[in-house]
Write a protein that holds these residues in place. Structure first.
Motif: not given
Length: 550
Positions: A436-456
Motif C-alpha cells: 500500500d505504501s508503494l503507491f504513495d511513492d509513485g509506483w503502479q500496481a503493475g510494477d509490484i509483486a508480493l512473493l511469499t516463501t512459506g504459505r501462499r
C-alpha cells in the motif's frame, strides 16, 4: 544566529565569493535568506547574480562580488586576474541582474502583488575604497570594499532604505513567496517509474551486448550457460530460440524451448510465439506440456512418483515413436537445475539426431529449490555469465553472498533495499501494508509483486482456485499487483518485489528460496520477515546488508 542559505553548501568559482557569502550568513539574522549563484534568463540576455539576499524588514538586494584587485581610471572599471587586465563593469552587472530579477519575480502568479523594495550592491573584498568615493551610477552606500567587510551585513541591510524608500518593506511571508518563486514552478517531479525505465534500458543494452556471445558459439551444438540471478540467462535463451528458429546463422531449425514452472512458460510463450509462424519455435512450454503434446495425461503436482518416475518413463517411450517431423533439431532448457535426472532421457530422444542435435541448457545451481539433482548425460561446453545486469547494484549487493562466487554487479544505481521486521505470523499483513505504501511513492500496481516463501498469499490462493494454475500465471503481465510464491517465480521479474518471509522455522533449501526471492526485483526490494530467521537462513553477511543487527 545566522541567515539561511540556499543551497546549504553552494559551490563558488572564487574564494572571494565564498568569503562574502560566509560573512553575510554570519552577520544577518536567521529570518534572512541568501541565495547563491542565482541565474535569471530573459529576452535580453542571461544574468547571474553572485548572491541574492532576501531580508524581511529591509528588502531584496542583488550582490555582485569582484575578487582580485579592481580599480577605476576615471572612465572604466578594470580587474587584474592572473596578471591579465580586463575591462569590467560590476555596477552595470549588479543593476542589470537586479532589474532582471524584478521582472521575473513580478511576472510570476505567486508574486505578493505589491511593489517591494529592491536594490543592488557591489562588493570588492580585495580593493580599498575611500570613504568619500562616489560615481554617478554608484553612491558609496551601494558599494563595499576591503575595510567594509566587518560591517557588510549592516551595509547590505541599509541599501534598500537608501535606494527604494517609496516601495513597501517585505515581511516574512513576502520572503517565503519570493524564495518559492526562485525555486521554480510546475517542475518535473522525480518519477520512480521513469528512473526504473532508464535502468531497464541500461540492463537491456548490457544484455544485448552479452547476447553477442551466441554468435561466437553458434557452431557449438551443445552448451551449458551458467549464471547467477540477473545475469540475463532467460533473455539469452529467448534470443537463441529466435535465432535458431528463424535461421539467422543457418537454415531455420525446428526448436523446442522447455522449462519447469508455469509462470516462466507463460513468459516464454509471450516472448517467442509472436510474429510469423515459420520463425517461431515449434514448441514452447513446460516439460509436462511437452508430454501432453505427445498424448500423456498429467497428474497433480503433489504426485511425486508421477513426476520423478511415471511421467519421464512414459515420455521416454513416446519419444521413441515420434515421427521425424515431430522431433526437434535443437532443444533449449531454461532453469535447467529444476529438471530431474530421469527427464533428460525423453529430451534427448526427442532430438532428430541424438548424437549431434542441439542442446542448450541455462542453469543456476544456487537456485535449485527442488530436491532434484539431474544433469544432462552428455558433454556440454560450459559458458559462464559472471555479471549481474538486471538488478540494481543495491539489490545485487544484498543477495551477493548467496549468489555464485565472482558475480559482478553492473546494473544501475537504485533505491536502498528496505527491511521490515515482522514475525512469521504477522509477515503477510506487514507485506500488504508495504505494498500500500508503494503507491504513495509513485509506483503502479503493475510494477509490484508480493512473493511469499512459506504459505501462499490468500490472494494468490483465491486467484489460482478461480482461474486455474496456468491461467493464473497468464495474469503476470496485467497492470495489477501480482501475488506469487518464490518457487514459481524463477526466471521472472518485476520492478518492485515485496518478499514476504512468512515462516517461523527454517526449512530445507531456505537459503536458495531467499536468494530467488531477493533477486526477482529489478529496481526496489523490500524484505519482510523475522530478523533472526532471515539471519539464520541467509547468513550474517545477508543480514548485515539488510541492516539486521547481530
Amino acid at each position: 544566529m545566522t541567515a539561511r542559505t540556499v543551497p546549504n553548501r553552494p559551490t563558488f568559482v572564487t574564494d572571494s565569493e565564498r568569503d562574502v557569502w560566509q560573512r553575510l550568513a554570519r552577520q544577518l539574522s536567521d529570518d534572512c535568506v541568501i541565495l547563491a549563484n542565482q541565474r535569471i534568463s530573459d529576452e535580453y540576455k542571461d544574468h547571474e547574480a553572485d548572491l541574492v539576499v532576501l531580508m524581511p524588514g529591509s528588502g531584496i538586494v542583488t550582490v555582485e562580488v569582484k575578487g582580485s584587485h579592481v580599480w577605476h581610471d576615471g572612465d572604466s572599471w578594470y580587474i587584474n586576474r592572473g596578471g591579465t587586465t580586463s575591462a569590467i563593469d560590476p555596477v552595470d552587472q549588479a543593476m542589470l541582474a537586479d532589474h532582471a530579477l524584478r521582472r521575473f519575480l513580478t511576472a510570476d502568479p505567486r508574486w505578493p502583488g505589491c511593489r517591494l523594495r529592491f536594490s543592488h550592491h557591489v562588493v570588492l573584498p580585495y580593493t580599498d575604497l575611500d570613504d568619500d568615493f562616489a560615481l554617478p551610477e554608484c553612491p558609496r552606500w551601494q558599494i563595499s570594499g576591503r575595510a567594509d567587510l566587518a560591517d557588510l551585513g549592516r551595509r547590505i541591510w541599509d541599501t534598500t532604505s537608501l535606494h527604494a524608500t517609496d516601495a513597501a518593506i517585505p515581511d516574512n511571508y513576502d520572503v517565503q513567496a519570493i524564495e518559492a518563486i526562485l525555486c521554480g514552478r510546475n517542475l518535473p517531479a522525480r518519477d520512480v517509474r521513469a528512473l526504473a525505465g532508464d535502468r531497464r534500458r541500461l540492463s537491456d543494452h548490457l544484455t544485448e551486448e552479452q547476447a553477442t556471445l551466441l554468435s561466437v558459439t553458434r557452431l557449438i551444438p551443445r552448451i551449458e550457460v551458467r549464471g547467477g540471478a540477473g545475469s540475463g540467462k532467460t533473455v539469452m535463451a529467448v534470443r537463441q530460440a529466435r535465432d535458431l528458429a528463424s535461421g539467422r546463422y543457418d537454415k531455420p531449425k525446428r526448436i523446442a524451448v522447455l522449462c519447469y514452472s508455469y509462470g516462466l512458460a507463460a513468459h516464454l510463450r509471450k516472448s517467442l510465439l509472436t510474429g510469423p509462424r515459420k520463425k517461431q519455435p515449434a514448441f514452447v512450454g513446460t516439460f509436462e506440456d511437452l508430454g501432453q503434446s505427445w498424448g500423456i495425461e498429467a497428474a497433480g503436482r503433489d504426485d511425486s512418483d508421477f513426476w520423478e518416475r511415471r511421467l519421464p518413463e512414459e515420455m521416454a517411450e513416446a519419444a521413441l515413436g515420434l515421427p521425424d517431423g515431430k522431433k526437434f533439431d535443437a532443444i533449449i532448457v531454461d532453469e535447467a537445475q529444476d529438471f530431474a535426472e530421469s527427464w533428460w532421457t525423453p529430451i534427448l530422444r526427442a532430438l532428430r539426431d541424438q548424437e549431434t542435435g542441439g542442446l542448450y541448457v541455462y542453469s543456476d545451481e544456487q537456485q535449485r529449490v527442488f530436491p532434484r539433482y539431474g544433469r544432462p548425460p552428455v558433454r556440454l561446453v560450459p559458458l559462464v555469465l559472471d555479471h549481474n545486469l538486471r538488478n540494481t547494484r543495491q539489490i545485487a549487493r544484498c543477495f551477493e553472498p548467496l549468489a555464485p562466487t565472482g558475480l559482478s554487479a553492473r546494473g544501475g544505481e537504485g533505491p536502498e533495499v528496505e527491511f521490515i521486521p515482522a514475525t512469521g505470523r504477522d509477515a503477510v499483513e506487514a507485506a500488504d501494508d508495504a505494498v500500500d505504501s508503494l503507491f504513495d511513492d509513485g509506483w503502479q500496481a503493475g510494477d509490484i509483486a508480493l512473493l511469499t516463501t512459506g504459505r501462499r498469499h490468500p490472494v494468490q490462493k483465491e486467484r489460482q482456485e478461480e482461474l486455474g494454475a496456468r491461467a493464473y500465471w497468464d495474469t503476470l503481465d496485467e497492470d495489477d499487483v501480482f501475488y506469487g510464491h518464490v518457487l514459481g517465480f524463477k526466471g521472472l521479474e518485476r520492478r518492485v518485489v515485496v518478499l514476504c518471509v512468512n515462516e517461523s522455522e527454517p526449512r530445507d533449501r531456505a537459503g536458495e528460496r531467499l536468494y530467488v526471492g531477493m533477486s526477482r526485483a529489478t529496481d526496489l526490494l523490500i524484505v519482510v520477515g523475522d530478523p533472526d530467521l532471515i539471519a539464520s537462513t541467509g547468513g550474517p553477511e545477508v543480514a548485515g546488508r539488510l541492516g539486521i543487527e547481530a
